[in-house]
Design a protein around this motif. Structure first.
Motif, mmCIF file in Angstrom:
data_model
loop_
_atom_site.group_PDB
_atom_site.id
_atom_site.type_symbol
_atom_site.label_atom_id
_atom_site.label_comp_id
_atom_site.label_asym_id
_atom_site.label_seq_id
_atom_site.Cartn_x
_atom_site.Cartn_y
_atom_site.Cartn_z
ATOM 1 N N GLN A 64 33.886 34.013 57.329
ATOM 2 C CA GLN A 64 34.476 32.724 57.100
ATOM 3 C C GLN A 64 35.249 32.616 58.276
ATOM 4 N N PHE B 39 42.611 46.477 45.148
ATOM 5 C CA PHE B 39 43.259 46.935 46.401
ATOM 6 C C PHE B 39 44.817 47.437 46.001
ATOM 7 N N VAL C 78 46.361 45.105 43.038
ATOM 8 C CA VAL C 78 45.370 43.626 43.126
ATOM 9 C C VAL C 78 43.926 44.060 42.585
ATOM 10 N N ALA D 10 40.741 42.353 42.771
ATOM 11 C CA ALA D 10 40.105 41.345 43.411
ATOM 12 C C ALA D 10 38.882 40.998 42.566
ATOM 13 N N GLY E 289 38.145 36.033 44.647
ATOM 14 C CA GLY E 289 37.340 36.971 44.801
ATOM 15 C C GLY E 289 36.104 36.991 45.537
ATOM 16 N N TYR F 70 32.813 46.545 51.141
ATOM 17 C CA TYR F 70 33.774 47.014 50.282
ATOM 18 C C TYR F 70 32.972 47.868 49.258
HETATM 19 N N1 LIG Z 1 41.159 43.974 52.519
HETATM 20 C C1 LIG Z 1 41.913 43.748 51.608
HETATM 21 N N2 LIG Z 1 42.940 44.495 51.360
HETATM 22 C C2 LIG Z 1 43.881 44.189 50.343
HETATM 23 N N3 LIG Z 1 43.693 43.095 49.395
HETATM 24 C C3 LIG Z 1 42.631 42.316 49.581
HETATM 25 C C4 LIG Z 1 41.544 42.758 50.595
HETATM 26 N N4 LIG Z 1 40.382 41.629 50.622
HETATM 27 C C5 LIG Z 1 40.751 40.957 49.733
HETATM 28 N N5 LIG Z 1 42.139 40.934 49.129
HETATM 29 C C6 LIG Z 1 42.715 40.661 47.947
HETATM 30 O O1 LIG Z 1 41.652 40.292 46.973
HETATM 31 C C7 LIG Z 1 41.855 39.131 46.343
HETATM 32 C C8 LIG Z 1 40.466 38.357 46.463
HETATM 33 O O2 LIG Z 1 40.426 37.879 47.892
HETATM 34 P P1 LIG Z 1 39.079 37.296 48.486
HETATM 35 O O3 LIG Z 1 39.270 37.037 49.794
HETATM 36 O O4 LIG Z 1 37.817 37.918 47.894
HETATM 37 O O5 LIG Z 1 39.387 35.714 47.742
HETATM 38 P P2 LIG Z 1 38.356 34.511 48.091
HETATM 39 O O6 LIG Z 1 37.902 33.744 46.736
HETATM 40 O O7 LIG Z 1 37.681 34.569 49.091
HETATM 41 O O8 LIG Z 1 39.495 33.319 48.617
HETATM 42 P P3 LIG Z 1 39.465 32.218 49.637
HETATM 43 O O9 LIG Z 1 39.025 31.020 48.882
HETATM 44 O O10 LIG Z 1 40.885 31.919 49.881
HETATM 45 O O11 LIG Z 1 38.820 32.665 50.869
HETATM 46 C C9 LIG Z 1 43.154 38.273 46.951
HETATM 47 O O12 LIG Z 1 44.184 38.443 46.131
HETATM 48 C C10 LIG Z 1 43.079 38.942 48.344
HETATM 49 O O13 LIG Z 1 44.383 39.247 48.836
#
Ligand SMILES: Nc1ncnc2c1ncn2[C@@H]1O[C@H](COP(=O)(O)OP(=O)(O)OP(=O)(O)O)[C@@H](O)[C@H]1O
Ligand SMILES: [Mg+2]
Length: 267
Positions: A98, A26, A29, A31, A54, A66
């Protein structure tokens, strides 16, 4: 290994889903960076890792929300650069969220019925008039939904607006809604987050029962390590968008990179 675990291990089939070299960014970032793993039929496959690793993004790639910049997804013998959300749902992949995405003012029964929408054949007008094939179809859908309600032991709340239920039961209704799609693969994003111990135990039991009774393949994100170690067949570990571990719970528990990034840290 207990007899029950033996039974479960014996039921695991061939590969049903494979993610290969998936990268998703993103803006700046990253992910997900070059992530590959597979899922076998009937297994419980966990995805773990620190916040922001991620994990949810990975589920959103699998269900087509996505679109990764790189990599492929193989499902049912076909290879995709990205999945289409509608096609994903029709082809048998359902998910829970979630943060809950239920209609709080609607009854438990009506929320679960929304899971049947994809399978409705007759047109909206016939459905609204409740005549002919539409009436028969609605009865069929109700039967499926009633079976799920019995299975998840939420009969007593059928008519209750979802917003009035305690959190743990709302999560169970969300599971019921996803199950109403009769999925082959169920993606669960932190199904036990925010639950007390008793609610967690119930949810664990229901997930394993779904896996056993319906043969549903489960892909599960979870932070509670005792739950992950108890119910999953194999575990993928993500950290900063990279895969740092993949194997049985025992293998992952003994993996030094995983201990350093996640297991050794209190959370
Ligand atoms: N729609 C989006 N737009 C911008 N950045 C995003 C988006 N979705 C996720 N990210 C970024 O991608 C990275 C991974 O996020 P993700 O939500 O997949 O993590 P996660 O492992 O599920 O975390 P958590 O345990 O907190 O739920 C993070 O830095 C998040 O800010
Ligand atoms: Mg997440």
């Amino acid at each position: 290994m207990s007899a029950m675990e033996n039974d479960r291990a014996g039921r695991i089939g061939g590969q049903i889903l494979a993610v290969e070299g998936v990268s998703l960014a993103f803006g700046g970032v990253k992910a997900l960076s070059d992530v590959s793993f597979d899922v076998r039929e009937h297994e419980v496959r966990a995805i773990i890792g620190p916040n922001g690793a991620g994990k949810s993004s990975m589920l959103n790639v699998i269900n087509g929300v996505y679109h990764p910049q790189k990599g492929t997804i193989r499902y049912q013998g076909r290879e995709y650069h990205h999945m289409d959300p509608h096609e994903v749902a029709v082809s048998g992949i359902a998910r829970t969220f979630q943060s809950l995405a239920l209609f709080k003012g609607m009854s438990v029964l009506d929320n679960i019925m929304t899971g049947r929408n994809l399978r409705m054949r007759s047109n909206i007008l016939l459905q609204a008039l409740r005549i002919g094939p539409a009436l028969r179809e609605e009865n069929e859908h109700r039967e499926v939904v009633e079976r799920i309600i019995d299975f998840l032991e939420i009969q007593a709340y059928r008519k209750t607006p979802v917003g009035r239920l305690p959190y743990g039961l709302q999560k169970r209704v969300d599971l019921a809604r996803a199950l109403a799609m009769e999925p082959k693969i169920l993606l669960l994003d932190e199904p036990m987050a925010g639950m007390n111990i008793e609610e967690k135990q119930d949810m664990c039991r229901f997930i394993l029962d779904v896996n056993d009774e319906f043969g549903t393949t489960i892909v599960l994100i979870e932070h509670d390590m005792s739950v992950v170690m108890d119910i999953s067949d194999r575990v993928v570990v993500l950290d900063y968008g990279r895969k740092i571990g993949d194997g049985t719970p025992d293998e992952v528990r003994g993996n030094q990179a995983v201990i350093d990034a996640y297991l050794g840290v209190s959370h």
